[in-house]
Design an enzyme around this catalytic site. Sequence first.
Site, PDB file in Angstrom:
ATOM      1  N   GLY A  32       0.807  -1.214   0.113  1.00 14.74           N
ATOM      2  CA  GLY A  32      -0.045   0.012  -0.158  1.00 14.74           C
ATOM      3  C   GLY A  32       0.852   1.106  -0.031  1.00 14.74           C
ATOM      4  O   GLY A  32       2.051   1.259  -0.182  1.00 14.74           O
ATOM      5  N   GLN A  33       0.281   2.605   0.049  1.00 11.07           N
ATOM      6  CA  GLN A  33       0.836   3.677   0.062  1.00 11.07           C
ATOM      7  C   GLN A  33       2.045   3.807   1.016  1.00 11.07           C
ATOM      8  O   GLN A  33       3.136   4.328   0.685  1.00 11.07           O
ATOM      9  CB  GLN A  33      -0.139   4.727   0.466  1.00 11.07           C
ATOM     10  N   ILE A  56      -2.211  -9.020   0.363  1.00 10.45           N
ATOM     11  CA  ILE A  56      -3.343  -9.827   0.138  1.00 10.45           C
ATOM     12  C   ILE A  56      -3.406 -10.105  -1.611  1.00 10.45           C
ATOM     13  O   ILE A  56      -2.622  -9.529  -2.124  1.00 10.45           O
ATOM     14  CB  ILE A  56      -4.575  -8.767   0.351  1.00 10.45           C
ATOM     15  N   ARG A  57      -4.412 -11.094  -1.848  1.00  9.04           N
ATOM     16  CA  ARG A  57      -4.511 -11.270  -3.174  1.00  9.04           C
ATOM     17  C   ARG A  57      -4.834  -9.978  -4.231  1.00  9.04           C
ATOM     18  O   ARG A  57      -5.695  -9.445  -3.625  1.00  9.04           O
ATOM     19  CB  ARG A  57      -5.431 -12.373  -3.473  1.00  9.04           C
ATOM     20  N   TYR A 164     -14.261   5.969   8.699  1.00  7.81           N
ATOM     21  CA  TYR A 164     -12.714   5.783   8.750  1.00  7.81           C
ATOM     22  C   TYR A 164     -12.302   6.572  10.179  1.00  7.81           C
ATOM     23  O   TYR A 164     -11.396   5.842  10.995  1.00  7.81           O
ATOM     24  CB  TYR A 164     -12.368   6.914   7.808  1.00  7.81           C
ATOM     25  N   LYS A 168     -10.665   4.782  13.285  1.00  3.20           N
ATOM     26  CA  LYS A 168      -9.252   5.349  14.179  1.00  3.20           C
ATOM     27  C   LYS A 168      -9.400   5.580  15.516  1.00  3.20           C
ATOM     28  O   LYS A 168      -8.399   5.140  16.094  1.00  3.20           O
ATOM     29  CB  LYS A 168      -8.783   6.501  13.436  1.00  3.20           C
TER      30      LYS A 168
HETATM   31  N1  SER Z   1      -4.874  10.491   4.166  1.00  2.00           N
HETATM   32  C1  SER Z   1      -6.181   9.834   4.894  1.00  2.00           C
HETATM   33  C2  SER Z   1      -7.325   9.967   4.100  1.00  2.00           C
HETATM   34  O1  SER Z   1      -7.197  11.268   3.415  1.00  2.00           O
HETATM   35  C3  SER Z   1      -6.137  10.530   6.062  1.00  2.00           C
HETATM   36  O2  SER Z   1      -5.230   9.966   7.118  1.00  2.00           O
HETATM   37  O3  SER Z   1      -8.276   9.340   4.239  1.00  2.00           O
END
Ligand code: SER
Length: 341
Positions: A32-33, A56-57, A164, A168
């Site tokens: 990932g990023q 992951i696949r 999100y 968190k």
């Molecule tokens: N970079 C993330 C987003 O924009 C925030 O942590 O969802």
Amino acid sequence: MFAVCTAFRNFAAQNRTCLIRMKNILVVGSTGQIGSELTMKLRREIPNSTVVAGYIRGAEPKGILLESGPAELADVTNAPQLAAIVDKYHIDTIYNLAALLSAVAEAKPLLAWHIQMDGLINLLEIAREKHCAVFTPSSIGSFGLNTPHKNTPQDTIQRPRTMYGVTKVSTELLSDYYFHKYGVDTRSVRFPGLISYVTLPGGGTTDYAVEIYYAAVKGEDFACPIPAGTYMDMMYMPDALHAAVQIMQADPSRLIHRNAFNIASMSFEPEQLRAEILRFEPDFKMHYVNDPVRKAIADSWPDNMDDSCARAEWDWRPTYDLHSMSEDMFRHLREKLKPAK
Ligand code: SER
């Protein structure tokens, strides 16, 4: 006798943080990023370490990430699979980077919960049984509309209304819970929007601050989904990676906080970023588009966080500001996006 045993167990649990760690590391979400760069940094910089690239696949590691060390299928929602990797490589530290970003999590809230929360509890339980340290990033997304937006304090109101953000805040609480109850060495930071030329983010609210550089280098007109005047904390990836390593190596006796520290390096709004980009690409053009989901999310996040606790407790210091980051971004992106001859 019982009191003595309990006291000893608590002492041992608290001091597990002093045992040697960062030797055998599992990065969950290594393609990932953040993971794609963090895995390579750990392999380069931690002497005699084994760093397992968990994937992951559909997101298999390639190139140098695949060639420079072991890779294992590591689906964060699959506890037996994760436990087997921890056993196989005698893992002592886990970087848990599997997550859906903010805008995509709003579109798929149940999937976001499943990955972020069911995944986290899988890893925390494994860490408890097998004595691993765990880093699971939090974010500016853990704050909400009624959080103070200027100089957002370390300890303040966290009532986000995005999935999100909910995951968190829950990640912070659950990670602290496993530390206090079981002595699991959990530590973390609240990442700002992360900017890098290596791996694109996907589905985040701060993604515009990465995409704008790509558009400028390609000579494309940029459609900005974040309204002018909307400030958010941002950070160049090398600083973010440094923070992720430094916090896990910090002296535990100095840590008053654990999950998760505000870290900051720059805060800007789209017009400031446009002005900065024009210094490098004078013909750059940008217009605004209406994106109500991202606008609402961005409005609920801090303008800029106060990172004084991270500075005091583990000597956090960023290196890049907007200008030095832009210089580096343009240098690398011009090379990366150069037309093949
Ligand atoms: N970079 C993330 C987003 O924009 C925030 O942590 O969802």
